[in-house]
Scaffold this motif. Structure first.
Motif, PDB file in Angstrom:
ATOM      1  N   ALA A 131       0.850  -1.187   0.000  1.00 33.35           N
ATOM      2  CA  ALA A 131       0.000   0.000   0.000  1.00 33.35           C
ATOM      3  C   ALA A 131       0.884   1.235   0.000  1.00 33.35           C
ATOM      4  N   VAL A 132       0.530   2.217  -0.816  1.00 36.08           N
ATOM      5  CA  VAL A 132       1.227   3.497  -0.792  1.00 36.08           C
ATOM      6  C   VAL A 132       0.402   4.419   0.101  1.00 36.08           C
ATOM      7  N   ARG A 133       1.060   4.981   1.099  1.00 39.98           N
ATOM      8  CA  ARG A 133       0.372   5.845   2.065  1.00 39.98           C
ATOM      9  C   ARG A 133       1.275   6.996   2.469  1.00 39.98           C
ATOM     10  N   SER A 134       0.699   7.966   3.130  1.00 40.39           N
ATOM     11  CA  SER A 134       1.466   9.121   3.615  1.00 40.39           C
ATOM     12  C   SER A 134       2.485   8.683   4.656  1.00 40.39           C
ATOM     13  N   TYR A 135       3.627   9.343   4.631  1.00 44.15           N
ATOM     14  CA  TYR A 135       4.687   9.130   5.622  1.00 44.15           C
ATOM     15  C   TYR A 135       4.158   9.521   6.996  1.00 44.15           C
ATOM     16  N   ARG A 136       4.523   8.731   8.007  1.00 46.72           N
ATOM     17  CA  ARG A 136       4.171   9.016   9.402  1.00 46.72           C
ATOM     18  C   ARG A 136       5.451   9.113  10.226  1.00 46.72           C
ATOM     19  N   PRO A 137       5.428   9.828  11.325  1.00 46.91           N
ATOM     20  CA  PRO A 137       6.621   9.892  12.175  1.00 46.91           C
ATOM     21  C   PRO A 137       7.155   8.518  12.567  1.00 46.91           C
ATOM     22  N   SER A 138       6.290   7.533  12.691  1.00 47.27           N
ATOM     23  CA  SER A 138       6.740   6.180  13.049  1.00 47.27           C
ATOM     24  C   SER A 138       7.531   5.509  11.920  1.00 47.27           C
ATOM     25  N   ASP A 139       7.525   6.111  10.728  1.00 52.28           N
ATOM     26  CA  ASP A 139       8.286   5.591   9.590  1.00 52.28           C
ATOM     27  C   ASP A 139       9.716   6.129   9.558  1.00 52.28           C
ATOM     28  N   HIS A 140      10.087   6.932  10.539  1.00 56.34           N
ATOM     29  CA  HIS A 140      11.364   7.633  10.496  1.00 56.34           C
ATOM     30  C   HIS A 140      12.560   6.706  10.306  1.00 56.34           C
ATOM     31  N   SER A 141      12.662   5.647  11.079  1.00 56.56           N
ATOM     32  CA  SER A 141      13.845   4.782  10.963  1.00 56.56           C
ATOM     33  C   SER A 141      13.866   4.090   9.595  1.00 56.56           C
ATOM     34  N   ALA A 142      12.724   3.700   9.072  1.00 63.02           N
ATOM     35  CA  ALA A 142      12.676   3.084   7.746  1.00 63.02           C
ATOM     36  C   ALA A 142      13.062   4.103   6.677  1.00 63.02           C
ATOM     37  N   GLY A 143      12.593   5.334   6.815  1.00 63.67           N
ATOM     38  CA  GLY A 143      12.945   6.389   5.872  1.00 63.67           C
ATOM     39  C   GLY A 143      14.436   6.669   5.881  1.00 63.67           C
ATOM     40  N   ARG A 144      14.995   6.703   7.050  1.00 60.54           N
ATOM     41  CA  ARG A 144      16.434   6.938   7.163  1.00 60.54           C
ATOM     42  C   ARG A 144      17.228   5.780   6.557  1.00 60.54           C
ATOM     43  N   ARG A 145      16.764   4.553   6.750  1.00 56.92           N
ATOM     44  CA  ARG A 145      17.411   3.367   6.168  1.00 56.92           C
ATOM     45  C   ARG A 145      17.347   3.418   4.640  1.00 56.92           C
ATOM     46  N   LEU A 146      16.193   3.790   4.092  1.00 58.57           N
ATOM     47  CA  LEU A 146      16.047   3.892   2.641  1.00 58.57           C
ATOM     48  C   LEU A 146      16.937   5.003   2.091  1.00 58.57           C
ATOM     49  N   TRP A 147      17.009   6.125   2.799  1.00 52.21           N
ATOM     50  CA  TRP A 147      17.865   7.238   2.379  1.00 52.21           C
ATOM     51  C   TRP A 147      19.326   6.790   2.345  1.00 52.21           C
ATOM     52  N   ALA A 148      19.737   6.048   3.377  1.00 52.19           N
ATOM     53  CA  ALA A 148      21.119   5.545   3.435  1.00 52.19           C
ATOM     54  C   ALA A 148      21.388   4.597   2.275  1.00 52.19           C
ATOM     55  N   GLU A 149      20.417   3.757   1.932  1.00 47.63           N
ATOM     56  CA  GLU A 149      20.582   2.819   0.818  1.00 47.63           C
ATOM     57  C   GLU A 149      20.726   3.586  -0.500  1.00 47.63           C
ATOM     58  N   LEU A 150      19.911   4.614  -0.685  1.00 50.81           N
ATOM     59  CA  LEU A 150      19.980   5.437  -1.887  1.00 50.81           C
ATOM     60  C   LEU A 150      21.327   6.150  -1.982  1.00 50.81           C
ATOM     61  N   THR A 151      21.776   6.741  -0.901  1.00 51.45           N
ATOM     62  CA  THR A 151      23.052   7.457  -0.865  1.00 51.45           C
ATOM     63  C   THR A 151      24.220   6.514  -1.126  1.00 51.45           C
TER      64      THR A 151
END
Length: 167
Positions: free
Chosen positions: A5-25
Motif C-alpha cells: 500500500a502506498v500511504r502518507s509518511y508518518r513519524p513512526s516511519d522515520h527509521s525506515a525512511g532513514r534506512r532507505l535514504w542511506a541505501e539510496l546514498t
C-alpha cells in the motif's frame, strides 16, 4: 507477493525512511566511486525542507516500509525527490506504484509538470522513469571535473546534440 500500500509518511516511519535514504546514498556513492556514507543523516535535513509538499511510503504487508517518494514544490511544477525502493523489492512494480501515486498527488495540487533528476550513470533508473512517462528532457546539468580523476568518470557516457559527454 504480499500486498503493498502506498500511504502518507508518518513519524513512526522515520527509521525506515532513514534506512532507505542511506541505501539510496550508498548506491549513488558506489556508482561514482565515493567512499562517503552518511548513514542516512541526509534524511534529517530533507525532512526540514520548507518546499517539501508531500512524502509517501510503500508499505509491504510482511516487510513494512520498502520504498519512499517525495514531492518538492517548484511554483506550479513539482520535483520528485527522492524515489527509492529497497534492493530486495526492486523489479516488482513498487517504484512504478510510488511514481503513479506522486503523479496523482501532483495533479490534485494542480501542478503543471513533474521533473526528476536521475544520475546519468543510473541507466536502470532512467529506463524505469522513461517507461513511467518521464520522456521529456527539460534541463541538463553539466559538471567540469577540476581534479581530472579519469577513474571517477566513465569515458563512454552519452551523446547529446551530437556532443560526447562522460558520465
Amino acid at each position: 507477493m504480499a500486498p503493498v500500500a502506498v500511504r502518507s509518511y508518518r513519524p513512526s516511519d522515520h527509521s525506515a525512511g532513514r534506512r532507505l535514504w542511506a541505501e539510496l546514498t550508498r548506491q549513488q556513492n558506489e556508482m561514482y566511486g565515493e567512499a562517503e556514507d552518511d548513514g542516512g543523516a541526509g534524511f534529517e535535513e530533507y525532512l526540514t525542507r520548507l518546499d517539501l509538499s508531500g512524502l509517501w511510503v510503500a508499505d509491504h504487508a510482511d516487510d513494512g516500509v520498502i520504498g519512499m517518494v517525495g514531492l518538492i514544490m517548484r511554483n506550479r511544477a513539482g520535483e520528485v525527490e527522492p524515489v527509492v525502493v529497497t534492493i530486495t523489492h526492486r523489479h516488482k512494480g513498487v517504484g512504478r506504484r510510488l511514481l503513479q501515486h506522486v503523479a496523482a498527488e501532483a495533479k490534485k495540487r494542480n501542478m503543471t509538470s513533474l521533473t526528476i533528476s536521475p544520475s546519468s550513470r543510473n541507466v536502470e533508473a532512467i529506463r524505469s522513469l522513461h517507461a513511467a512517462g518521464y520522456d521529456v528532457v527539460s534541463s541538463i546539468e553539466l559538471t567540469m571535473d577540476l581534479d581530472r580523476h579519469t577513474h571517477a568518470w566513465q569515458q563512454e557516457g552519452l551523446e547529446l546534440q551530437g556532443l560526447p559527454f562522460r558520465s
